[in-house]
Design a protein around this motif. Structure first.
Motif, PDB file in Angstrom:
ATOM      1  N   ASP A  95       0.826  -1.205   0.000  1.00 40.18           N
ATOM      2  CA  ASP A  95       0.000   0.000   0.000  1.00 40.18           C
ATOM      3  C   ASP A  95       0.861   1.256   0.000  1.00 40.18           C
ATOM      4  O   ASP A  95       0.612   2.195  -0.776  1.00 40.18           O
ATOM      5  N   ALA A  96       1.857   1.310   0.855  1.00 41.76           N
ATOM      6  CA  ALA A  96       2.704   2.500   0.949  1.00 41.76           C
ATOM      7  C   ALA A  96       3.456   2.715  -0.363  1.00 41.76           C
ATOM      8  O   ALA A  96       3.567   3.852  -0.849  1.00 41.76           O
ATOM      9  N   LEU A  97       3.953   1.654  -0.957  1.00 38.71           N
ATOM     10  CA  LEU A  97       4.674   1.760  -2.224  1.00 38.71           C
ATOM     11  C   LEU A  97       3.739   2.214  -3.341  1.00 38.71           C
ATOM     12  O   LEU A  97       4.105   3.070  -4.158  1.00 38.71           O
ATOM     13  N   ASP A  98       2.520   1.679  -3.355  1.00 32.87           N
ATOM     14  CA  ASP A  98       1.544   2.097  -4.364  1.00 32.87           C
ATOM     15  C   ASP A  98       1.207   3.582  -4.217  1.00 32.87           C
ATOM     16  O   ASP A  98       1.118   4.304  -5.210  1.00 32.87           O
ATOM     17  N   ASP A  99       1.001   4.019  -2.980  1.00 28.15           N
ATOM     18  CA  ASP A  99       0.704   5.445  -2.744  1.00 28.15           C
ATOM     19  C   ASP A  99       1.858   6.320  -3.214  1.00 28.15           C
ATOM     20  O   ASP A  99       1.648   7.359  -3.836  1.00 28.15           O
ATOM     21  N   TYR A 100       3.068   5.902  -2.933  1.00 26.83           N
ATOM     22  CA  TYR A 100       4.249   6.668  -3.341  1.00 26.83           C
ATOM     23  C   TYR A 100       4.328   6.773  -4.857  1.00 26.83           C
ATOM     24  O   TYR A 100       4.544   7.845  -5.417  1.00 26.83           O
ATOM     25  N   LEU A 101       4.139   5.626  -5.532  1.00 30.66           N
ATOM     26  CA  LEU A 101       4.201   5.626  -6.995  1.00 30.66           C
ATOM     27  C   LEU A 101       3.070   6.450  -7.600  1.00 30.66           C
ATOM     28  O   LEU A 101       3.270   7.162  -8.586  1.00 30.66           O
ATOM     29  N   ASN A 102       1.885   6.361  -7.011  1.00 29.27           N
ATOM     30  CA  ASN A 102       0.764   7.171  -7.504  1.00 29.27           C
ATOM     31  C   ASN A 102       1.056   8.657  -7.302  1.00 29.27           C
ATOM     32  O   ASN A 102       0.709   9.482  -8.149  1.00 29.27           O
ATOM     33  N   GLY A 103       1.692   8.967  -6.189  1.00 29.29           N
ATOM     34  CA  GLY A 103       2.072  10.368  -5.942  1.00 29.29           C
ATOM     35  C   GLY A 103       3.082  10.845  -6.965  1.00 29.29           C
ATOM     36  O   GLY A 103       3.016  11.977  -7.448  1.00 29.29           O
ATOM     37  N   LEU A 104       4.029   9.997  -7.315  1.00 32.50           N
ATOM     38  CA  LEU A 104       5.013  10.360  -8.343  1.00 32.50           C
ATOM     39  C   LEU A 104       4.338  10.560  -9.692  1.00 32.50           C
ATOM     40  O   LEU A 104       4.625  11.526 -10.403  1.00 32.50           O
ATOM     41  N   ASN A 105       3.427   9.672 -10.037  1.00 31.67           N
ATOM     42  CA  ASN A 105       2.714   9.805 -11.307  1.00 31.67           C
ATOM     43  C   ASN A 105       1.879  11.074 -11.330  1.00 31.67           C
ATOM     44  O   ASN A 105       1.821  11.767 -12.340  1.00 31.67           O
ATOM     45  N   ALA A 106       1.229  11.375 -10.205  1.00 29.31           N
ATOM     46  CA  ALA A 106       0.402  12.584 -10.140  1.00 29.31           C
ATOM     47  C   ALA A 106       1.275  13.825 -10.270  1.00 29.31           C
ATOM     48  O   ALA A 106       0.923  14.773 -10.982  1.00 29.31           O
ATOM     49  N   SER A 107       2.435  13.834  -9.621  1.00 24.94           N
ATOM     50  CA  SER A 107       3.303  15.009  -9.709  1.00 24.94           C
ATOM     51  C   SER A 107       3.884  15.135 -11.121  1.00 24.94           C
ATOM     52  O   SER A 107       4.057  16.249 -11.621  1.00 24.94           O
ATOM     53  N   GLU A 108       4.154  14.009 -11.785  1.00 24.90           N
ATOM     54  CA  GLU A 108       4.623  14.064 -13.166  1.00 24.90           C
ATOM     55  C   GLU A 108       3.539  14.630 -14.070  1.00 24.90           C
ATOM     56  O   GLU A 108       3.814  15.432 -14.966  1.00 24.90           O
ATOM     57  N   GLU A 109       2.288  14.214 -13.839  1.00 26.92           N
ATOM     58  CA  GLU A 109       1.181  14.725 -14.650  1.00 26.92           C
ATOM     59  C   GLU A 109       1.000  16.225 -14.410  1.00 26.92           C
ATOM     60  O   GLU A 109       0.764  16.980 -15.348  1.00 26.92           O
ATOM     61  N   GLU A 110       1.091  16.648 -13.146  1.00 24.07           N
ATOM     62  CA  GLU A 110       0.961  18.074 -12.845  1.00 24.07           C
ATOM     63  C   GLU A 110       2.083  18.862 -13.506  1.00 24.07           C
ATOM     64  O   GLU A 110       1.847  19.934 -14.069  1.00 24.07           O
ATOM     65  N   THR A 111       3.277  18.320 -13.456  1.00 23.98           N
ATOM     66  CA  THR A 111       4.416  18.996 -14.085  1.00 23.98           C
ATOM     67  C   THR A 111       4.206  19.070 -15.597  1.00 23.98           C
ATOM     68  O   THR A 111       4.440  20.111 -16.216  1.00 23.98           O
ATOM     69  N   ALA A 112       3.726  17.988 -16.197  1.00 22.83           N
ATOM     70  CA  ALA A 112       3.476  17.973 -17.637  1.00 22.83           C
ATOM     71  C   ALA A 112       2.382  18.968 -17.993  1.00 22.83           C
ATOM     72  O   ALA A 112       2.477  19.691 -18.995  1.00 22.83           O
ATOM     73  N   GLU A 113       1.316  19.037 -17.164  1.00 19.16           N
ATOM     74  CA  GLU A 113       0.232  19.989 -17.424  1.00 19.16           C
ATOM     75  C   GLU A 113       0.747  21.420 -17.299  1.00 19.16           C
ATOM     76  O   GLU A 113       0.415  22.282 -18.121  1.00 19.16           O
ATOM     77  N   ALA A 114       1.556  21.667 -16.285  1.00 17.93           N
ATOM     78  CA  ALA A 114       2.093  23.016 -16.092  1.00 17.93           C
ATOM     79  C   ALA A 114       2.991  23.392 -17.264  1.00 17.93           C
ATOM     80  O   ALA A 114       2.937  24.527 -17.759  1.00 17.93           O
ATOM     81  N   GLU A 115       3.790  22.457 -17.746  1.00 19.72           N
ATOM     82  CA  GLU A 115       4.658  22.740 -18.885  1.00 19.72           C
ATOM     83  C   GLU A 115       3.841  23.007 -20.132  1.00 19.72           C
ATOM     84  O   GLU A 115       4.140  23.927 -20.908  1.00 19.72           O
TER      85      GLU A 115
END
Length: 111
Positions: free
Chosen positions: A66-86
Motif C-alpha cells: 500500500d505505501a509503495l503504491d501510494d508513493y508511486l501514484n504520488g510520483l505519477n500525479a506530480s509528473e502529470e501536474e508537471t506535464a500539465e504546467a509545462e
C-alpha cells in the motif's frame, strides 16, 4: 553307543531333509519379514521428511504494498501536474508569441 542314541541318530538322519527344509523356510520368512519392516520404516521416514520439506516450501508470504503504491501514484500525479504546467506554459508562450506577431503586423500595416 547305547541303543537309544543310535535310534535317535537314525531318526534324525531320516528326518534331516524335512528339518532342513523347515529351517530354510523359517530363515526365508524371517528375512522377508525383516525386509518388509525395513522397507516400511524407510518409506515412513522418507514420507515424513517429504511432508516436512513440502510444508516448508508451501509457506506463503504476504507483502503489503500500500505505501509503495501510494508513493508511486504520488510520483505519477506530480509528473502529470508537471506535464500539465509545462503544456500550459507552452500554450501561454505560443499565445504571447502570436499576440506579439499580430501586433507587429498591425504596426507594419498602420505605417
Amino acid at each position: 553307543m547305547s541303543q537309544a542314541k543310535v535310534d535317535r541318530y537314525k531318526e534324525e538322519k531320516k528326518n534331516r531333509e524335512k528339518l532342513m527344509k523347515k529351517q530354510k523356510r523359517e530363515t526365508m520368512l524371517l528375512k522377508l519379514a525383516g525386509s518388509v519392516v525395513a522397507i516400511a520404516l524407510v518409506g515412513w521416514i522418507g514420507f515424513s521428511v517429504y511432508q516436512n520439506v513440502q510444508a516448508d516450501v508451501a509457506n506463503t508470504y504476504e507483502v503489503k504494498t500500500d505505501a509503495l503504491d501510494d508513493y508511486l501514484n504520488g510520483l505519477n500525479a506530480s509528473e502529470e501536474e508537471t506535464a500539465e504546467a509545462e503544456s500550459e506554459a507552452e500554450t501561454e508562450a505560443s499565445a504571447e508569441t502570436e499576440t506579439t506577431a499580430e501586433e507587429a503586423q498591425s504596426e507594419t500595416a498602420a505605417e
